[in-house]
Design a protein around this motif. Structure first.
Motif, mmCIF file in Angstrom:
data_model
loop_
_atom_site.group_PDB
_atom_site.id
_atom_site.type_symbol
_atom_site.label_atom_id
_atom_site.label_comp_id
_atom_site.label_asym_id
_atom_site.label_seq_id
_atom_site.Cartn_x
_atom_site.Cartn_y
_atom_site.Cartn_z
ATOM 1 N N LYS A 165 -5.959 -40.822 -38.998
ATOM 2 C CA LYS A 165 -5.568 -40.287 -37.696
ATOM 3 C C LYS A 165 -5.369 -38.781 -37.865
ATOM 4 C CE LYS A 165 -1.482 -41.646 -36.429
ATOM 5 N NZ LYS A 165 -0.458 -42.653 -36.167
ATOM 6 N N VAL A 166 -5.699 -38.027 -36.824
ATOM 7 C CA VAL A 166 -5.395 -36.593 -36.867
ATOM 8 C C VAL A 166 -3.883 -36.438 -36.709
ATOM 9 C CG1 VAL A 166 -5.577 -34.446 -35.549
ATOM 10 C CG2 VAL A 166 -7.625 -35.771 -36.058
ATOM 11 N N LYS A 167 -3.283 -35.625 -37.577
ATOM 12 C CA LYS A 167 -1.825 -35.464 -37.529
ATOM 13 C C LYS A 167 -1.459 -33.992 -37.509
ATOM 14 C CE LYS A 167 -1.197 -39.626 -40.360
ATOM 15 N NZ LYS A 167 -2.362 -39.720 -41.253
ATOM 16 N N LEU A 168 -0.277 -33.702 -37.014
ATOM 17 C CA LEU A 168 0.240 -32.336 -37.060
ATOM 18 C C LEU A 168 0.845 -32.090 -38.439
ATOM 19 C CD1 LEU A 168 2.124 -31.956 -33.636
ATOM 20 C CD2 LEU A 168 -0.282 -31.523 -34.154
ATOM 21 N N LEU A 169 0.979 -30.815 -38.790
ATOM 22 C CA LEU A 169 1.783 -30.495 -39.963
ATOM 23 C C LEU A 169 3.227 -30.859 -39.636
ATOM 24 C CD1 LEU A 169 0.403 -26.939 -40.799
ATOM 25 C CD2 LEU A 169 0.179 -28.993 -42.215
ATOM 26 N N PRO A 170 4.020 -31.250 -40.636
ATOM 27 C CA PRO A 170 5.420 -31.570 -40.347
ATOM 28 C C PRO A 170 6.121 -30.440 -39.588
ATOM 29 C CG PRO A 170 4.882 -32.161 -42.607
ATOM 30 C CD PRO A 170 3.672 -31.462 -42.057
ATOM 31 N N SER A 171 5.891 -29.200 -40.033
ATOM 32 C CA SER A 171 6.571 -28.070 -39.384
ATOM 33 C C SER A 171 6.121 -27.907 -37.931
ATOM 34 C CB SER A 171 6.312 -26.782 -40.158
ATOM 35 O OG SER A 171 4.921 -26.560 -40.252
ATOM 36 N N GLU A 172 4.849 -28.219 -37.654
ATOM 37 C CA GLU A 172 4.356 -28.134 -36.271
ATOM 38 C C GLU A 172 5.010 -29.195 -35.397
ATOM 39 O OE1 GLU A 172 -0.271 -26.635 -36.877
ATOM 40 O OE2 GLU A 172 0.165 -28.776 -36.912
ATOM 41 N N ALA A 173 5.095 -30.409 -35.937
ATOM 42 C CA ALA A 173 5.709 -31.495 -35.162
ATOM 43 C C ALA A 173 7.156 -31.134 -34.828
ATOM 44 C CB ALA A 173 5.653 -32.801 -35.955
ATOM 45 N N VAL A 174 7.860 -30.605 -35.815
ATOM 46 C CA VAL A 174 9.268 -30.245 -35.609
ATOM 47 C C VAL A 174 9.376 -29.096 -34.602
ATOM 48 C CG1 VAL A 174 11.315 -29.299 -36.761
ATOM 49 C CG2 VAL A 174 9.952 -31.077 -37.892
ATOM 50 N N ARG A 175 8.497 -28.126 -34.733
ATOM 51 C CA ARG A 175 8.544 -26.967 -33.836
ATOM 52 C C ARG A 175 8.308 -27.387 -32.379
ATOM 53 N NH1 ARG A 175 4.255 -23.473 -33.678
ATOM 54 N NH2 ARG A 175 3.717 -24.123 -35.770
ATOM 55 N N VAL A 176 7.349 -28.275 -32.189
ATOM 56 C CA VAL A 176 7.037 -28.736 -30.836
ATOM 57 C C VAL A 176 8.240 -29.477 -30.229
ATOM 58 C CG1 VAL A 176 5.746 -30.637 -29.782
ATOM 59 C CG2 VAL A 176 4.521 -28.779 -30.865
ATOM 60 N N ILE A 177 8.914 -30.264 -31.040
ATOM 61 C CA ILE A 177 10.081 -31.022 -30.553
ATOM 62 C C ILE A 177 11.226 -30.067 -30.205
ATOM 63 C CG2 ILE A 177 11.914 -32.609 -31.295
ATOM 64 C CD1 ILE A 177 9.618 -34.104 -32.885
#
Ligand code: AMP
Ligand code: ZN
Ligand code: FE
Ligand code: FE
Length: 288
Positions: A165-177
């Motif tokens: 699956k295409v995934k975000l970088l952990p830091s990107e996921a956190v930043r978006v939240i």
């Protein structure tokens, strides 16, 4: 009593947002968080039902993040589900999920299993499609006798029809939240699949440095030893120890809403603690 990890038909759960809130009400839960994969589409309906059923419905989301081994899922709580950057990120992830399905089906064809995208569309009932929907179609067509067998024979990592699956970088996921006024929490940390406590601590520390505020210490899959370890880590790293069942309805038949086997019901105070970690500038969000 609360449950902070709940999926609905908007992703790969089998209970609709409205019905999951009704179920929570019947079970006497005071609050649940709707945490569908890559979508916030179930939240308005769930919150609407929550108002009449007297259940607090926290706007949440679950985002898969890139991680070298194991599985890293980041939960977001109290997100503004109209936030443009959040919506754009989720749309990106959903588009890739849609593109992934035909790839899985093509690999299944190589295994002499013939499933159409229409079959999956029907199984997903308008929700974000994922492997559990493929597993359900395999079951319906009699190619497997349990959902677990579908994963083991075809869909799990390393199996013939596995597609990343295409995934975000952990830091990107956190930043978006955080950008959406939310609080980021590491979901079911056992899935990080790290046996070395020092390594595990380093991983969680790094995540905390990117803005993660909590760790899902209470989860049906955790052993008492794991839970104790995560609680201790939460204390030392100043993280909120949260909990939830990862309820998926009949897609995970052993999981009961609000029930972590062997533990007393999760207290509402966890939610208060999480709420205190919300970014301050966005205090007015989440009221709908
Ligand atoms: P996806 O997001 O499409 O990759 O599907 C992930 C979902 O599939 C998870 O939420 C699990 O419910 C389920 N799943 C993933 N791996 C397995 C496995 N090995 N056995 C059973 N269910 C699994
Ligand atoms: Zn799921
Ligand atoms: Fe997850
Ligand atoms: Fe989940």
């Amino acid at each position: 009593m609360i449950d902070l990890h709940v999926h609905t038909t908007m992703s790969d759960g089998t209970v609709s947002p409205r019905d999951v809130v009704r179920l929570a009400s019947r079970k006497g839960l005071r609050a649940i968080a709707i945490t569908d994969h890559d979508t916030v589409a179930g939240i308005p309906e769930a919150q609407d039902e929550g108002r009449s059923a007297g259940v607090e419905v926290v706007a949440g989301v679950e985002i898969s993040a890139q991680w070298s081994h194991g599985i890293l899922h980041i939960l977001g709580y109290f997100v503004d589900f109209h936030d443009e950057q959040l919506l754009r990120a989720l749309e990106y992830l959903r588009r890739h999920r849609l593109e992934r399905i035909p790839k899985i089906l093509s690999k299944l064809r190589d295994e002499d299993v013939f499933i159409s995208t229409e079959d999956i569309r029907q199984a997903a009932q308008g929700g974000v499609p994922g492997r559990p929907h493929v597993a359900n179609v395999l079951l319906q067509k009699g190619r497997v006798s349990t959902l677990q067998e579908a994963f083991d024979r075809y869909l799990k990592k390393g199996a013939p029809a596995y597609v990343r699956k295409v995934k975000l970088l952990p830091s990107e996921a956190v930043r978006v939240i955080i950008g959406a006024g939310g609080v980021a929490v590491v979901a079911h940390p056992y899935s990080l699949d790290s046996d070395d406590p020092a390594e595990f601590e380093r991983i969680v520390r790094d995540l905390a440095d990117t803005g993660v505020q909590g760790i899902e210490a209470f989860c049906p899959r955790h052993t008492p030893e794991q839970t104790a370890f995560y609680l201790d880590l939460a204390t030392r790293l100043d993280l909120v120890a949260t909990g939830g069942t990862d309820f998926h309805g009949s897609n995970k038949p052993k999981i009961k809403l609000g029930v972590i086997p062997g533990r007393s019901p999760l207290p509402y105070s966890i939610l208060d603690e999480l709420r205190r970690r919300k970014p301050h500038t966005r205090d007015a969000d989440n009221r709908t």
